[in-house]
Design a protein around this motif. Sequence first.
Motif, PDB file in Angstrom:
ATOM      1  N   ASP A  65       3.744 -11.966 -10.753  1.00 26.42           N
ATOM      2  CA  ASP A  65       3.137 -10.662 -11.009  1.00 26.42           C
ATOM      3  C   ASP A  65       3.320 -10.310 -12.476  1.00 26.42           C
ATOM      4  O   ASP A  65       4.332 -10.659 -13.088  1.00 26.42           O
ATOM      5  CB  ASP A  65       3.791  -9.584 -10.144  1.00 26.42           C
ATOM      6  CG  ASP A  65       3.485  -9.752  -8.664  1.00 26.42           C
ATOM      7  OD1 ASP A  65       2.503 -10.437  -8.321  1.00 26.42           O
ATOM      8  OD2 ASP A  65       4.243  -9.200  -7.846  1.00 26.42           O
ATOM      9  N   CYS A  66       2.337  -9.605 -13.048  1.00 27.97           N
ATOM     10  CA  CYS A  66       2.437  -9.234 -14.455  1.00 27.97           C
ATOM     11  C   CYS A  66       1.788  -7.881 -14.708  1.00 27.97           C
ATOM     12  O   CYS A  66       1.121  -7.326 -13.827  1.00 27.97           O
ATOM     13  CB  CYS A  66       1.847 -10.320 -15.351  1.00 27.97           C
ATOM     14  SG  CYS A  66       0.117 -10.680 -15.078  1.00 27.97           S
ATOM     15  N   GLU A  67       1.986  -7.378 -15.900  1.00 26.35           N
ATOM     16  CA  GLU A  67       1.438  -6.087 -16.292  1.00 26.35           C
ATOM     17  C   GLU A  67      -0.094  -6.142 -16.314  1.00 26.35           C
ATOM     18  O   GLU A  67      -0.670  -7.159 -16.680  1.00 26.35           O
ATOM     19  CB  GLU A  67       1.952  -5.705 -17.685  1.00 26.35           C
ATOM     20  CG  GLU A  67       3.443  -5.410 -17.723  1.00 26.35           C
ATOM     21  CD  GLU A  67       3.820  -4.199 -16.884  1.00 26.35           C
ATOM     22  OE1 GLU A  67       3.103  -3.179 -16.951  1.00 26.35           O
ATOM     23  OE2 GLU A  67       4.813  -4.289 -16.145  1.00 26.35           O
ATOM     24  N   PRO A  68      -0.752  -5.032 -15.967  1.00 27.07           N
ATOM     25  CA  PRO A  68      -2.219  -4.996 -16.020  1.00 27.07           C
ATOM     26  C   PRO A  68      -2.740  -5.232 -17.438  1.00 27.07           C
ATOM     27  O   PRO A  68      -2.129  -4.791 -18.406  1.00 27.07           O
ATOM     28  CB  PRO A  68      -2.554  -3.578 -15.566  1.00 27.07           C
ATOM     29  CG  PRO A  68      -1.354  -3.105 -14.819  1.00 27.07           C
ATOM     30  CD  PRO A  68      -0.184  -3.791 -15.446  1.00 27.07           C
ATOM     31  N   ALA A  69      -3.858  -5.938 -17.508  1.00 25.93           N
ATOM     32  CA  ALA A  69      -4.503  -6.185 -18.803  1.00 25.93           C
ATOM     33  C   ALA A  69      -5.660  -5.220 -19.032  1.00 25.93           C
ATOM     34  O   ALA A  69      -6.095  -5.040 -20.158  1.00 25.93           O
ATOM     35  CB  ALA A  69      -5.002  -7.625 -18.871  1.00 25.93           C
ATOM     36  N   ALA A  70      -6.165  -4.617 -17.940  1.00 33.31           N
ATOM     37  CA  ALA A  70      -7.309  -3.700 -18.038  1.00 33.31           C
ATOM     38  C   ALA A  70      -7.456  -2.970 -16.709  1.00 33.31           C
ATOM     39  O   ALA A  70      -6.831  -3.341 -15.708  1.00 33.31           O
ATOM     40  CB  ALA A  70      -8.584  -4.479 -18.348  1.00 33.31           C
ATOM     41  N   GLU A  71      -8.317  -1.970 -16.706  1.00 34.35           N
ATOM     42  CA  GLU A  71      -8.638  -1.274 -15.464  1.00 34.35           C
ATOM     43  C   GLU A  71      -9.489  -2.191 -14.594  1.00 34.35           C
ATOM     44  O   GLU A  71     -10.339  -2.930 -15.099  1.00 34.35           O
ATOM     45  CB  GLU A  71      -9.388   0.012 -15.774  1.00 34.35           C
ATOM     46  CG  GLU A  71      -9.543   0.908 -14.576  1.00 34.35           C
ATOM     47  CD  GLU A  71     -10.102   2.272 -14.935  1.00 34.35           C
ATOM     48  OE1 GLU A  71     -10.909   2.777 -14.135  1.00 34.35           O
ATOM     49  OE2 GLU A  71      -9.750   2.797 -16.004  1.00 34.35           O
ATOM     50  N   VAL A  72      -9.266  -2.134 -13.289  1.00 39.13           N
ATOM     51  CA  VAL A  72      -9.971  -3.010 -12.356  1.00 39.13           C
ATOM     52  C   VAL A  72     -10.994  -2.193 -11.559  1.00 39.13           C
ATOM     53  O   VAL A  72     -10.637  -1.172 -10.962  1.00 39.13           O
ATOM     54  CB  VAL A  72      -8.968  -3.679 -11.391  1.00 39.13           C
ATOM     55  CG1 VAL A  72      -9.688  -4.541 -10.372  1.00 39.13           C
ATOM     56  CG2 VAL A  72      -7.949  -4.505 -12.169  1.00 39.13           C
ATOM     57  N   PRO A  73     -12.259  -2.636 -11.519  1.00 38.99           N
ATOM     58  CA  PRO A  73     -13.271  -1.924 -10.733  1.00 38.99           C
ATOM     59  C   PRO A  73     -12.945  -1.964  -9.232  1.00 38.99           C
ATOM     60  O   PRO A  73     -12.205  -2.842  -8.771  1.00 38.99           O
ATOM     61  CB  PRO A  73     -14.553  -2.701 -11.014  1.00 38.99           C
ATOM     62  CG  PRO A  73     -14.289  -3.444 -12.271  1.00 38.99           C
ATOM     63  CD  PRO A  73     -12.820  -3.741 -12.272  1.00 38.99           C
ATOM     64  N   ALA A  74     -13.539  -1.048  -8.478  1.00 38.54           N
ATOM     65  CA  ALA A  74     -13.355  -1.021  -7.030  1.00 38.54           C
ATOM     66  C   ALA A  74     -14.156  -2.163  -6.389  1.00 38.54           C
ATOM     67  O   ALA A  74     -15.223  -2.528  -6.891  1.00 38.54           O
ATOM     68  CB  ALA A  74     -13.821   0.321  -6.474  1.00 38.54           C
ATOM     69  N   PRO A  75     -13.661  -2.705  -5.271  1.00 40.82           N
ATOM     70  CA  PRO A  75     -14.418  -3.755  -4.573  1.00 40.82           C
ATOM     71  C   PRO A  75     -15.630  -3.182  -3.856  1.00 40.82           C
ATOM     72  O   PRO A  75     -15.707  -1.984  -3.580  1.00 40.82           O
ATOM     73  CB  PRO A  75     -13.405  -4.317  -3.558  1.00 40.82           C
ATOM     74  CG  PRO A  75     -12.443  -3.212  -3.342  1.00 40.82           C
ATOM     75  CD  PRO A  75     -12.377  -2.434  -4.619  1.00 40.82           C
ATOM     76  N   THR A  76     -16.579  -4.051  -3.521  1.00 40.25           N
ATOM     77  CA  THR A  76     -17.766  -3.682  -2.762  1.00 40.25           C
ATOM     78  C   THR A  76     -17.414  -3.687  -1.278  1.00 40.25           C
ATOM     79  O   THR A  76     -16.960  -4.713  -0.776  1.00 40.25           O
ATOM     80  CB  THR A  76     -18.889  -4.708  -3.018  1.00 40.25           C
ATOM     81  OG1 THR A  76     -19.081  -4.852  -4.422  1.00 40.25           O
ATOM     82  CG2 THR A  76     -20.178  -4.300  -2.355  1.00 40.25           C
ATOM     83  N   PRO A  77     -17.620  -2.564  -0.566  1.00 43.62           N
ATOM     84  CA  PRO A  77     -17.298  -2.562   0.871  1.00 43.62           C
ATOM     85  C   PRO A  77     -18.186  -3.536   1.632  1.00 43.62           C
ATOM     86  O   PRO A  77     -19.366  -3.673   1.339  1.00 43.62           O
ATOM     87  CB  PRO A  77     -17.581  -1.120   1.305  1.00 43.62           C
ATOM     88  CG  PRO A  77     -17.656  -0.324   0.039  1.00 43.62           C
ATOM     89  CD  PRO A  77     -18.078  -1.271  -1.036  1.00 43.62           C
ATOM     90  N   TRP A  78     -17.600  -4.206   2.644  1.00 46.25           N
ATOM     91  CA  TRP A  78     -18.391  -5.056   3.522  1.00 46.25           C
ATOM     92  C   TRP A  78     -19.058  -4.166   4.563  1.00 46.25           C
ATOM     93  O   TRP A  78     -18.499  -3.195   5.007  1.00 46.25           O
ATOM     94  CB  TRP A  78     -17.503  -6.065   4.227  1.00 46.25           C
ATOM     95  CG  TRP A  78     -17.010  -7.173   3.361  1.00 46.25           C
ATOM     96  CD1 TRP A  78     -17.247  -7.364   2.027  1.00 46.25           C
ATOM     97  CD2 TRP A  78     -16.165  -8.246   3.779  1.00 46.25           C
ATOM     98  NE1 TRP A  78     -16.615  -8.487   1.597  1.00 46.25           N
ATOM     99  CE2 TRP A  78     -15.940  -9.063   2.653  1.00 46.25           C
ATOM    100  CE3 TRP A  78     -15.587  -8.608   4.970  1.00 46.25           C
ATOM    101  CZ2 TRP A  78     -15.168 -10.202   2.689  1.00 46.25           C
ATOM    102  CZ3 TRP A  78     -14.809  -9.745   5.016  1.00 46.25           C
ATOM    103  CH2 TRP A  78     -14.604 -10.543   3.897  1.00 46.25           C
ATOM    104  N   LYS A  79     -20.277  -4.528   4.943  1.00 47.14           N
ATOM    105  CA  LYS A  79     -20.998  -3.729   5.937  1.00 47.14           C
ATOM    106  C   LYS A  79     -20.912  -4.337   7.292  1.00 47.14           C
ATOM    107  O   LYS A  79     -20.662  -5.420   7.535  1.00 47.14           O
ATOM    108  CB  LYS A  79     -22.453  -3.583   5.499  1.00 47.14           C
ATOM    109  CG  LYS A  79     -22.513  -2.807   4.236  1.00 47.14           C
ATOM    110  CD  LYS A  79     -23.941  -2.636   3.766  1.00 47.14           C
ATOM    111  CE  LYS A  79     -23.850  -1.891   2.505  1.00 47.14           C
ATOM    112  NZ  LYS A  79     -24.678  -1.427   1.712  1.00 47.14           N
TER     113      LYS A  79
END
Length: 140
Positions: free
Chosen positions: A126-140
Amino acid sequence: MLDRTATQFSHVKPGDTEFVSGGLRDFFLYRDLGVAEATNGKVIAHLVKANMAPETGTGWHRHEADFQIVIMTKGWAKFMYEDKETLVEAGDVVHQRPGIRHYLFDYSPDMEYLEIVSPADFKSVDCEPAAEVPAPTPWK
């Protein structure tokens, strides 16, 4: 010249091994391709496929490995490599340089990829974040 006595011949057919849970990530299934055993732990090759919808993803991490490639065979996945969002689709090949911080945060229900890593017993850290991460696409 390569020392051929340190490795074995291996041939794994689709029905020889099953996709199983218990790998690095609970939301994926893994199919061992026999390479770790054949190379005495020098290299691992396994197929990885989606098992559950992406909720939290892998988290920011890096691998203690000398070599790693991902070959997307079905579907797609979205990674953050350092501060760059990267869409990896079927047919794409990604070489993950040693130590690169990354985060797999989204993938299709049919996602499947071949991963080859050396050594076979590589570590995930595990490591420190490098950037903001977008939200995942919900499965339908």
